[in-house]
Design a protein around this motif. Structure first.
Motif, PDB file in Angstrom:
ATOM      1  N   ARG A  40      37.029  49.556 -17.667  1.00 31.92           N
ATOM      2  CA  ARG A  40      35.902  50.301 -17.241  1.00 31.92           C
ATOM      3  C   ARG A  40      36.140  51.695 -18.202  1.00 31.92           C
ATOM      4  N   LYS A  41      37.430  52.323 -18.153  1.00 35.78           N
ATOM      5  CA  LYS A  41      37.662  53.292 -18.920  1.00 35.78           C
ATOM      6  C   LYS A  41      37.328  53.182 -20.522  1.00 35.78           C
ATOM      7  N   VAL A  42      37.446  52.048 -20.824  1.00 35.52           N
ATOM      8  CA  VAL A  42      37.265  51.726 -22.540  1.00 35.52           C
ATOM      9  C   VAL A  42      35.787  51.490 -22.516  1.00 35.52           C
ATOM     10  N   ALA A  43      35.002  51.161 -21.476  1.00 36.82           N
ATOM     11  CA  ALA A  43      33.422  51.084 -21.646  1.00 36.82           C
ATOM     12  C   ALA A  43      32.895  52.578 -21.385  1.00 36.82           C
ATOM     13  N   ASP A  44      33.532  53.419 -20.460  1.00 37.58           N
ATOM     14  CA  ASP A  44      33.021  54.549 -20.454  1.00 37.58           C
ATOM     15  C   ASP A  44      33.337  55.554 -21.647  1.00 37.58           C
ATOM     16  N   SER A 101      29.459  44.804 -20.691  1.00 39.78           N
ATOM     17  CA  SER A 101      28.953  44.628 -22.124  1.00 39.78           C
ATOM     18  C   SER A 101      30.401  44.285 -22.860  1.00 39.78           C
ATOM     19  N   LEU A 102      31.571  44.761 -22.406  1.00 40.95           N
ATOM     20  CA  LEU A 102      32.889  44.388 -23.176  1.00 40.95           C
ATOM     21  C   LEU A 102      33.246  43.239 -23.046  1.00 40.95           C
ATOM     22  N   VAL A 140      38.979  47.608 -29.302  1.00 39.79           N
ATOM     23  CA  VAL A 140      40.581  47.730 -29.293  1.00 39.79           C
ATOM     24  C   VAL A 140      40.998  48.904 -29.890  1.00 39.79           C
ATOM     25  N   ALA A 141      40.328  49.660 -30.787  1.00 40.12           N
ATOM     26  CA  ALA A 141      40.688  50.985 -31.091  1.00 40.12           C
ATOM     27  C   ALA A 141      40.641  51.958 -29.840  1.00 40.12           C
ATOM     28  N   THR A 142      39.600  51.738 -29.199  1.00 45.04           N
ATOM     29  CA  THR A 142      39.461  52.639 -28.017  1.00 45.04           C
ATOM     30  C   THR A 142      40.598  52.523 -26.910  1.00 45.04           C
ATOM     31  N   GLY A 192      25.600  46.279 -30.916  1.00 42.78           N
ATOM     32  CA  GLY A 192      26.386  47.096 -31.877  1.00 42.78           C
ATOM     33  C   GLY A 192      27.963  47.109 -31.612  1.00 42.78           C
ATOM     34  N   LEU A 193      28.372  46.815 -30.826  1.00 42.46           N
ATOM     35  CA  LEU A 193      29.959  46.784 -30.240  1.00 42.46           C
ATOM     36  C   LEU A 193      30.543  45.870 -31.410  1.00 42.46           C
TER      37      LEU A 193
END
Length: 255
Positions: A53-57, A65-66, A35-37, A28-29
Motif C-alpha cells: 500500500r505504501k508503495v502504491a501511495d 494495480s501493483l 522496486v525502486a519505490t 504505465g507501471l
C-alpha cells in the motif's frame, strides 16, 4: 525472522527476476519502478514499514494495480535485494579485482560490501535465508569468485573462502547498524553510555573475582571508547581471514 520468508514463492520471484522489468503495462507501471519505490521506502523508514500500500501511495496508483506486476511483498523484497546489487561492480571494479593479487582483490570486495550495507542497511534484514538467485545476485557471486580463481584453491574452498569474508563483513555491518540505532534511541554514543554507567560497573564487578575480564575489558573499552568498535572488528577479522586463506593456499602448494 527474515522478512523474506513469509509467503514467499521462489518460482514466482525467479520468473520476475529473470524477466523484463522495464516493459510498462496499461497503467504505465513497470516492475523496475515498483522496486525502486520499495527501495526508497525501505531506506527512509526500514523494511518493517514497507508495504504494498505504501508503495502504491508513493507512486500514486491503487494498491491492486501493483499485484499485476508483483504478486506480493515477499517477491518485492527478493526483487529489491537483487536490484541493490545491480551497479555494485562496474567494468572498472571488475578490472581492479582481476588485476590485483587475491588478497588485495578480497579487500576490495569486502570494502565494497561494507559500503553497500552502510548505504542500504535494510539489506541486512533480507540476507541469511535461501537466496533467490537473480541476475545481479548471480553476477555479484561470479565477479567476487574471480578474486580466488587460479590461486590453488578447490572450487569448494573458493566458495567457502568467499562466504567467510562476506559473512564477516555482514556481521560487522550489522553490529554497526545496531550501535547506531541504540545511539539514536538513547541519545548517547557508546563512550557517553559507558561513562555514565562506569560507577555502577566498578561497584558491581570485582577485579579480584574477574581479573582477566576486568583487565581486558578496560583496555578494550579505552581503545574503542565503548564496548565494541565495528570498524576495528571489521579490519581485525578480515586480516585474520586473509591469513587463514593464505595458509590454505600454501598448504595446497605443499601437497
Amino acid at each position: 525472522m527474515s522478512q523474506k520468508k513469509a509467503g514467499r514463492d521462489p518460482a514466482r520471484s525467479l520468473n520476475l527476476l529473470w524477466g523484463s522489468q522495464t516493459v510498462p503495462g496499461r497503467s504505465g507501471l513497470t516492475v523496475k519502478k515498483i522496486v525502486a519505490t520499495g527501495m526508497e521506502i525501505a531506506g527512509a523508514e526500514g523494511i518493517e514499514e514497507l508495504s504494498m500500500r505504501k508503495v502504491a501511495d508513493r507512486i500514486g496508483v491503487g494498491t491492486m494495480s501493483l499485484y499485476t506486476y508483483v504478486p506480493g511483498k515477499a517477491e518485492l523484497l527478493d526483487l529489491m535485494l537483487d536490484a541493490a546489487y545491480e551497479d555494485l561492480y562496474d567494468a572498472a571494479a571488475i578490472s581492479s579485482i582481476l588485476n590485483n593479487n587475491w588478497r588485495q582483490a578480497l579487500h576490495f570486495i569486502a570494502k565494497t560490501n561494507w559500503d553497500l550495507f552502510r548505504k542500504h542497511p535494510w539489506i541486512l534484514d533480507l540476507t541469511g535465508g535461501r537466496p533467490v538467485l537473480g541476475p545481479h545476485t548471480t553476477m555479484k557471486y561470479d565477479t567476487e569468485l574471480r578474486a580466488l580463481e587460479g590461486i590453488g584453491l578447490t572450487d569448494i574452498d573458493m566458495d567457502a573462502s568467499l562466504c567467510l569474508v562476506l559473512m564477516h563483513v555482514e556481521s560487522c555491518a550489522r553490529l554497526a547498524v545496531n550501535i547506531k540505532d541504540t545511539q539514536q534511541k538513547t541519545g548517547m554514543d557508546e563512550n557517553e553510555w559507558w561513562l555514565s554507567h562506569a560507577p555502577t560497573l566498578q561497584r558491581l564487578i570485582d577485579p579480584a573475582r574477574f581479573p582477566v575480564a576486568s583487565r581486558v575489558g578496560e583496555a578494550a573499552g579505552q581503545a574503542h571508547l565503548g564496548a565494541q568498535n565495528p570498524d576495528y572488528a571489521y579490519m581485525f577479522g578480515l586480516e585474520r581471514i586473509m591469513d587463514g586463506i593464505g595458509m590454505l593456499i600454501e598448504a595446497g602448494k605443499a601437497k
